[in-house]
Design a protein around this motif. Structure first.
Motif, PDB file in Angstrom:
ATOM      1  N   PRO A  89      37.171  36.375  27.139  1.00 55.54           N
ATOM      2  CA  PRO A  89      37.982  35.156  27.293  1.00 55.54           C
ATOM      3  C   PRO A  89      39.422  35.446  27.712  1.00 55.54           C
ATOM      4  O   PRO A  89      40.064  34.589  28.347  1.00 55.54           O
ATOM      5  CB  PRO A  89      37.921  34.519  25.903  1.00 55.54           C
ATOM      6  CG  PRO A  89      36.594  34.959  25.366  1.00 55.54           C
ATOM      7  CD  PRO A  89      36.426  36.363  25.875  1.00 55.54           C
ATOM      8  N   GLU A  90      39.929  36.620  27.414  1.00 51.63           N
ATOM      9  CA  GLU A  90      41.298  36.980  27.810  1.00 51.63           C
ATOM     10  C   GLU A  90      41.424  37.184  29.316  1.00 51.63           C
ATOM     11  O   GLU A  90      42.535  37.278  29.841  1.00 51.63           O
ATOM     12  CB  GLU A  90      41.746  38.253  27.079  1.00 51.63           C
ATOM     13  CG  GLU A  90      42.048  38.064  25.591  1.00 51.63           C
ATOM     14  CD  GLU A  90      40.807  37.770  24.779  1.00 51.63           C
ATOM     15  OE1 GLU A  90      40.884  36.953  23.839  1.00 51.63           O
ATOM     16  OE2 GLU A  90      39.741  38.359  25.071  1.00 51.63           O
ATOM     17  N   ASP A  91      40.312  37.258  30.009  1.00 54.01           N
ATOM     18  CA  ASP A  91      40.349  37.371  31.469  1.00 54.01           C
ATOM     19  C   ASP A  91      40.423  36.014  32.154  1.00 54.01           C
ATOM     20  O   ASP A  91      40.493  35.933  33.384  1.00 54.01           O
ATOM     21  CB  ASP A  91      39.108  38.121  31.979  1.00 54.01           C
ATOM     22  CG  ASP A  91      39.067  39.561  31.511  1.00 54.01           C
ATOM     23  OD1 ASP A  91      37.984  40.009  31.070  1.00 54.01           O
ATOM     24  OD2 ASP A  91      40.110  40.244  31.607  1.00 54.01           O
ATOM     25  N   THR A  92      40.388  34.970  31.377  1.00 54.28           N
ATOM     26  CA  THR A  92      40.482  33.619  31.934  1.00 54.28           C
ATOM     27  C   THR A  92      41.818  33.403  32.617  1.00 54.28           C
ATOM     28  O   THR A  92      42.865  33.784  32.082  1.00 54.28           O
ATOM     29  CB  THR A  92      40.290  32.575  30.823  1.00 54.28           C
ATOM     30  OG1 THR A  92      38.948  32.655  30.337  1.00 54.28           O
ATOM     31  CG2 THR A  92      40.556  31.165  31.329  1.00 54.28           C
ATOM     32  N   GLY A  93      41.767  32.763  33.776  1.00 56.18           N
ATOM     33  CA  GLY A  93      42.998  32.469  34.497  1.00 56.18           C
ATOM     34  C   GLY A  93      42.720  32.157  35.948  1.00 56.18           C
ATOM     35  O   GLY A  93      41.566  32.147  36.381  1.00 56.18           O
ATOM     36  N   VAL A  94      43.776  31.928  36.668  1.00 50.06           N
ATOM     37  CA  VAL A  94      43.669  31.747  38.114  1.00 50.06           C
ATOM     38  C   VAL A  94      43.944  33.098  38.770  1.00 50.06           C
ATOM     39  O   VAL A  94      44.958  33.743  38.486  1.00 50.06           O
ATOM     40  CB  VAL A  94      44.669  30.688  38.624  1.00 50.06           C
ATOM     41  CG1 VAL A  94      44.545  30.552  40.146  1.00 50.06           C
ATOM     42  CG2 VAL A  94      44.432  29.356  37.936  1.00 50.06           C
ATOM     43  N   TYR A  95      43.046  33.492  39.626  1.00 50.72           N
ATOM     44  CA  TYR A  95      43.151  34.785  40.308  1.00 50.72           C
ATOM     45  C   TYR A  95      43.611  34.550  41.740  1.00 50.72           C
ATOM     46  O   TYR A  95      43.010  33.746  42.472  1.00 50.72           O
ATOM     47  CB  TYR A  95      41.813  35.502  40.272  1.00 50.72           C
ATOM     48  CG  TYR A  95      41.527  36.104  38.917  1.00 50.72           C
ATOM     49  CD1 TYR A  95      41.256  35.299  37.816  1.00 50.72           C
ATOM     50  CD2 TYR A  95      41.542  37.482  38.730  1.00 50.72           C
ATOM     51  CE1 TYR A  95      41.025  35.851  36.562  1.00 50.72           C
ATOM     52  CE2 TYR A  95      41.288  38.055  37.487  1.00 50.72           C
ATOM     53  CZ  TYR A  95      41.039  37.223  36.410  1.00 50.72           C
ATOM     54  OH  TYR A  95      40.811  37.772  35.171  1.00 50.72           O
ATOM     55  N   TYR A  96      44.649  35.276  42.118  1.00 47.11           N
ATOM     56  CA  TYR A  96      45.261  35.111  43.429  1.00 47.11           C
ATOM     57  C   TYR A  96      45.101  36.370  44.262  1.00 47.11           C
ATOM     58  O   TYR A  96      45.347  37.488  43.784  1.00 47.11           O
ATOM     59  CB  TYR A  96      46.748  34.814  43.296  1.00 47.11           C
ATOM     60  CG  TYR A  96      47.082  33.526  42.581  1.00 47.11           C
ATOM     61  CD1 TYR A  96      47.274  33.502  41.208  1.00 47.11           C
ATOM     62  CD2 TYR A  96      47.202  32.338  43.299  1.00 47.11           C
ATOM     63  CE1 TYR A  96      47.581  32.317  40.560  1.00 47.11           C
ATOM     64  CE2 TYR A  96      47.511  31.152  42.656  1.00 47.11           C
ATOM     65  CZ  TYR A  96      47.698  31.149  41.287  1.00 47.11           C
ATOM     66  OH  TYR A  96      48.001  29.976  40.649  1.00 47.11           O
ATOM     67  N   CYS A  97      44.752  36.174  45.502  1.00 48.79           N
ATOM     68  CA  CYS A  97      44.733  37.266  46.471  1.00 48.79           C
ATOM     69  C   CYS A  97      46.133  37.393  47.066  1.00 48.79           C
ATOM     70  O   CYS A  97      46.816  36.377  47.295  1.00 48.79           O
ATOM     71  CB  CYS A  97      43.709  36.970  47.555  1.00 48.79           C
ATOM     72  SG  CYS A  97      43.508  38.284  48.773  1.00 48.79           S
ATOM     73  N   TYR A  98      46.541  38.615  47.337  1.00 48.65           N
ATOM     74  CA  TYR A  98      47.901  38.879  47.789  1.00 48.65           C
ATOM     75  C   TYR A  98      47.891  39.929  48.882  1.00 48.65           C
ATOM     76  O   TYR A  98      47.119  40.896  48.836  1.00 48.65           O
ATOM     77  CB  TYR A  98      48.729  39.379  46.599  1.00 48.65           C
ATOM     78  CG  TYR A  98      50.079  39.956  46.938  1.00 48.65           C
ATOM     79  CD1 TYR A  98      50.322  41.318  46.832  1.00 48.65           C
ATOM     80  CD2 TYR A  98      51.106  39.129  47.354  1.00 48.65           C
ATOM     81  CE1 TYR A  98      51.567  41.844  47.122  1.00 48.65           C
ATOM     82  CE2 TYR A  98      52.361  39.655  47.651  1.00 48.65           C
ATOM     83  CZ  TYR A  98      52.584  41.006  47.526  1.00 48.65           C
ATOM     84  OH  TYR A  98      53.810  41.526  47.820  1.00 48.65           O
ATOM     85  N   ALA A  99      48.723  39.710  49.880  1.00 45.74           N
ATOM     86  CA  ALA A  99      48.920  40.705  50.934  1.00 45.74           C
ATOM     87  C   ALA A  99      50.403  41.036  50.980  1.00 45.74           C
ATOM     88  O   ALA A  99      51.215  40.192  51.353  1.00 45.74           O
ATOM     89  CB  ALA A  99      48.438  40.165  52.277  1.00 45.74           C
ATOM     90  N   GLY A 100      50.749  42.231  50.562  1.00 43.63           N
ATOM     91  CA  GLY A 100      52.129  42.671  50.507  1.00 43.63           C
ATOM     92  C   GLY A 100      52.506  43.505  51.709  1.00 43.63           C
ATOM     93  O   GLY A 100      51.842  44.506  52.011  1.00 43.63           O
ATOM     94  N   SER A 101      53.552  43.100  52.388  1.00 48.31           N
ATOM     95  CA  SER A 101      53.938  43.780  53.618  1.00 48.31           C
ATOM     96  C   SER A 101      54.333  45.229  53.383  1.00 48.31           C
ATOM     97  O   SER A 101      55.045  45.546  52.429  1.00 48.31           O
ATOM     98  CB  SER A 101      55.110  43.047  54.264  1.00 48.31           C
ATOM     99  OG  SER A 101      55.612  43.790  55.352  1.00 48.31           O
ATOM    100  N   ARG A 102      53.884  46.096  54.252  1.00 48.06           N
ATOM    101  CA  ARG A 102      54.264  47.505  54.228  1.00 48.06           C
ATOM    102  C   ARG A 102      55.250  47.835  55.342  1.00 48.06           C
ATOM    103  O   ARG A 102      55.725  48.975  55.434  1.00 48.06           O
ATOM    104  CB  ARG A 102      53.021  48.379  54.385  1.00 48.06           C
ATOM    105  CG  ARG A 102      52.024  48.241  53.253  1.00 48.06           C
ATOM    106  CD  ARG A 102      50.722  48.941  53.573  1.00 48.06           C
ATOM    107  NE  ARG A 102      50.922  50.334  53.906  1.00 48.06           N
ATOM    108  CZ  ARG A 102      50.004  51.099  54.480  1.00 48.06           C
ATOM    109  NH1 ARG A 102      48.832  50.586  54.793  1.00 48.06           N
ATOM    110  NH2 ARG A 102      50.246  52.363  54.733  1.00 48.06           N
TER     111      ARG A 102
END
Length: 120
Positions: A89-102
């Motif tokens: 249950p501690e993994d509950t949440g909204v999961y976001y994909c992210y692309a960080g510029s290099r």
């Protein structure tokens, strides 16, 4: 314009698995210009780091998630996965994909998020 779209979230019982997908459009070489990753935000908490993958190969994880979560690049050039196992249950949440510029001058990108709910 680069867009990231997450999918695969849902309701799962504790101990179960889920695989999240992040598909991106608007670029054909994002793995060379950006580090891809996943973040999550639980209710009432700040967004936290989950995992990243660089150049489609070099991975990094939050210490608390090592061994349960796996980030990977899809066979298609425009997909990143997050395989999650032994969910609690501690993994509950909204999961976001992210692309960080290099590279200097490029933007960072976020997806709209996908809800993951783990029931006891």
């Amino acid at each position: 314009q680069v867009q990231l779209v997450e999918s695969g979230g849902g309701l799962v019982q504790a101990g179960g698995d889920l695989r999240l997908s992040c598909s991106f459009t608007g670029t054909s070489n994002i793995f060379t210009t950006h580090t891809m990753g996943w973040y999550r935000q639980a209710p009432g908490k700040t967004r936290e780091f989950v995992a990243t993958i660089q150049s489609g190969l070099i991975t990094n994880y939050a210490d608390s998630l090592k061994g349960r979560f796996t980030i990977s690049k899809g066979d298609a050039r425009n997909t990143v996965f997050l395989q999650m196992s032994s969910l609690t249950p501690e993994d509950t949440g909204v999961y976001y994909c992210y692309a960080g510029s290099r590279l200097k001058g490029l933007s960072d990108y976020w997806g709209q998020g996908t809800q993951v709910t783990v029931s006891p």
